[in-house]
Design an enzyme around this catalytic site. Sequence first.
Site, PDB file in Angstrom:
ATOM      1  CG  PHE A  59      16.627  19.473  74.678  1.00 56.98           C
ATOM      2  CD1 PHE A  59      17.362  19.534  75.585  1.00 56.98           C
ATOM      3  CD2 PHE A  59      16.851  19.558  73.095  1.00 56.98           C
ATOM      4  CE1 PHE A  59      18.852  19.906  75.425  1.00 56.98           C
ATOM      5  CE2 PHE A  59      18.268  19.854  72.808  1.00 56.98           C
ATOM      6  CZ  PHE A  59      19.103  19.853  73.786  1.00 56.98           C
ATOM      7  CB  CYS A 117      15.409  14.463  83.792  1.00 57.94           C
ATOM      8  SG  CYS A 117      14.416  13.196  82.607  1.00 57.94           S
TER       9      CYS A 117
HETATM   10  C1  UGA Z   1      13.251  18.027  82.416  1.00 58.48           C
HETATM   11  C2  UGA Z   1      13.414  19.104  81.261  1.00 58.48           C
HETATM   12  O1  UGA Z   1      12.208  20.171  81.570  1.00 58.48           O
HETATM   13  C3  UGA Z   1      13.346  18.664  79.846  1.00 58.48           C
HETATM   14  O2  UGA Z   1      13.695  19.816  78.891  1.00 58.48           O
HETATM   15  C4  UGA Z   1      14.372  17.597  79.793  1.00 58.48           C
HETATM   16  O3  UGA Z   1      14.355  16.889  78.255  1.00 58.48           O
HETATM   17  C5  UGA Z   1      13.909  16.207  80.462  1.00 58.48           C
HETATM   18  O4  UGA Z   1      13.778  16.970  82.148  1.00 58.48           O
HETATM   19  C6  UGA Z   1      14.878  15.306  80.549  1.00 58.48           C
HETATM   20  O5  UGA Z   1      16.137  15.425  80.848  1.00 58.48           O
HETATM   21  O6  UGA Z   1      14.580  14.188  79.834  1.00 58.48           O
HETATM   22  P1  UGA Z   1      10.723  16.663  82.963  1.00 58.48           P
HETATM   23  O7  UGA Z   1      11.748  15.913  84.058  1.00 58.48           O
HETATM   24  O8  UGA Z   1       9.733  16.017  82.197  1.00 58.48           O
HETATM   25  O9  UGA Z   1      11.726  17.623  82.094  1.00 58.48           O
HETATM   26  O10 UGA Z   1      10.114  17.905  83.994  1.00 58.48           O
HETATM   27  P2  UGA Z   1       9.978  19.472  84.142  1.00 58.48           P
HETATM   28  O11 UGA Z   1       8.847  19.886  83.536  1.00 58.48           O
HETATM   29  O12 UGA Z   1      11.458  19.936  83.785  1.00 58.48           O
HETATM   30  O13 UGA Z   1       9.776  19.480  85.821  1.00 58.48           O
HETATM   31  C7  UGA Z   1      10.638  18.896  86.627  1.00 58.48           C
HETATM   32  C8  UGA Z   1      10.457  19.164  88.269  1.00 58.48           C
HETATM   33  O14 UGA Z   1      10.476  20.532  88.493  1.00 58.48           O
HETATM   34  C9  UGA Z   1       8.858  18.901  88.458  1.00 58.48           C
HETATM   35  O15 UGA Z   1       8.984  18.174  89.809  1.00 58.48           O
HETATM   36  C10 UGA Z   1       8.226  20.039  88.718  1.00 58.48           C
HETATM   37  O16 UGA Z   1       7.048  19.987  89.630  1.00 58.48           O
HETATM   38  C11 UGA Z   1       9.267  21.113  89.206  1.00 58.48           C
HETATM   39  N1  UGA Z   1       9.022  22.508  88.720  1.00 58.48           N
HETATM   40  C12 UGA Z   1       9.167  23.021  87.747  1.00 58.48           C
HETATM   41  C13 UGA Z   1       9.071  23.332  89.877  1.00 58.48           C
HETATM   42  O17 UGA Z   1       9.014  23.032  91.005  1.00 58.48           O
HETATM   43  N2  UGA Z   1       9.015  24.951  89.744  1.00 58.48           N
HETATM   44  C14 UGA Z   1       8.581  25.280  88.466  1.00 58.48           C
HETATM   45  O18 UGA Z   1       8.587  26.487  88.260  1.00 58.48           O
HETATM   46  C15 UGA Z   1       8.866  24.462  87.314  1.00 58.48           C
END
Ligand code: UGA
Length: 446
Positions: A160, A271
């Site tokens: 995760f 992801c």
């Molecule tokens: C995500 C999950 O959060 C991890 O728990 C998981 O392990 C991982 O995928 C995976 O499957 O390997 P990650 O891809 O590193 O992690 O990124 P996130 O922090 O989840 O952000 C994803 C996207 O959502 C980004 O583009 C971010 O800018 C966007 N986001 C996030 C928003 O637009 N609004 C928010 O409030 C939060």
Amino acid sequence: MALKITVIGTGYLGATHAAAMAELGFEVLGLDIDPAKIEKLGRAEVPMYEPGLEELLRKHVAGFEGSTGRLRFTTSMEEVAEFGDVHFICVNTPQKHGEYACDMSYVDGAVAALAPLLRRPALVVGKSTVPVGSAARLAEQLRRLAPAGEEVELAWNPEFLREGFAVKDTLHPDRIVVGVAGERAEKVLREVYATPIGEGSPFVVTDYPTAELVKTAANSFLATKISFINAMAEVCEAADGDVAKLAEAIGHDERIGKKFLRAGIGFGGGCLPKDIRAFMARAGELGADQALTFLREVDSINMRRRGHMVELARESVGGGFLGRRVAVLGATFKPDSDDVRDSPALNVAGQIHLQGGQVTVYDPKGMANAREVFPTLAYAATALDACRGAHVVLHLTEWAEFRALDPAALGAVVAERRILDGRNALDAAAWRGAGWSFRAMGRPRA
Ligand code: UGA
């Protein structure tokens, strides 16, 4: 005797996992099929930007002064099979070309290469994100192909970690989920994770399908939360409401929570987008597609955000991009990462470029990767340089560096003081105070 651990696949997940296992005190051997990557890791160089990972490698990779020497890398599967008591499969599972489904070829390839070499008792642990049903299939394959037969077991242990927090998330996970078919596998994994369990990380034991589903369910929930707030942003724009205030207010309800409610240009990365699509595809194969039709909407709300940002930018420069200079701050899919896979920021930059805008991009860490994906965009060495002569500035990835920009200094180099905040992260009052026209997604114009 302490368990010996191998990590197969040294991308994001694998490199971090290998270093973390060494930090937990185990002897670790990492494998990748890419010799260049292995050579780099052997010098404790990280193939991507991830805070804290290089330090951890230096602390453990054999050959460094003062290192524990517990971590080594190889390209030989023979060596891996001979060395390990526990083999973690950390290869990636991208989206198939032209389909929603997940490409299992790397996982299948890793198991097919490892299994015939397993001549002694071992636990193979899948960490990659896979379609539900994969673990049962791979367990059967291992039993059939491994010379050690019943002495080889499989477990599924989804990961995760978040990019940008990979080291912390791996060393101090907020939960450890293991899908097992027997008590022996559970016992081994309790030993592997004894330190975080001792620190209080919950340890959840399930069967294979549940463990596989936990991962896709978690990412689907996160994607849904982001698309929910982005849907609210659309309504706020139509009704002259303020989505940032709305998110703050509903976030005070503990059942809802404040996190992952930042409206903007939506989610990207390696992801969330591919995981929700693969989940829909798999549910379809299982005859449960109706259960996940809402994810189609989650996906389309998300993709709509990018188009909407392009529209806002076009409108701000007078209805057309021809002859207009557009500064883009941010290229990565999120801050503290150099990853541009399915990056909303780069997608917006690319769309504007294709519509005739003169786009100049700056990103603190993502420039090399962005250049590779979009070589035709212009790139500047600093935020200030990217903004020189710009008719509009787009803030598309919320790096701390951008929040620290001085609106007055930037105002001195642009052609027009116009900024659009695609991440709802800038201080509107400060920009407006310096004479900028400031607009953020889902927030009132004034
Ligand atoms: C995500 C999950 O959060 C991890 O728990 C998981 O392990 C991982 O995928 C995976 O499957 O390997 P990650 O891809 O590193 O992690 O990124 P996130 O922090 O989840 O952000 C994803 C996207 O959502 C980004 O583009 C971010 O800018 C966007 N986001 C996030 C928003 O637009 N609004 C928010 O409030 C939060």
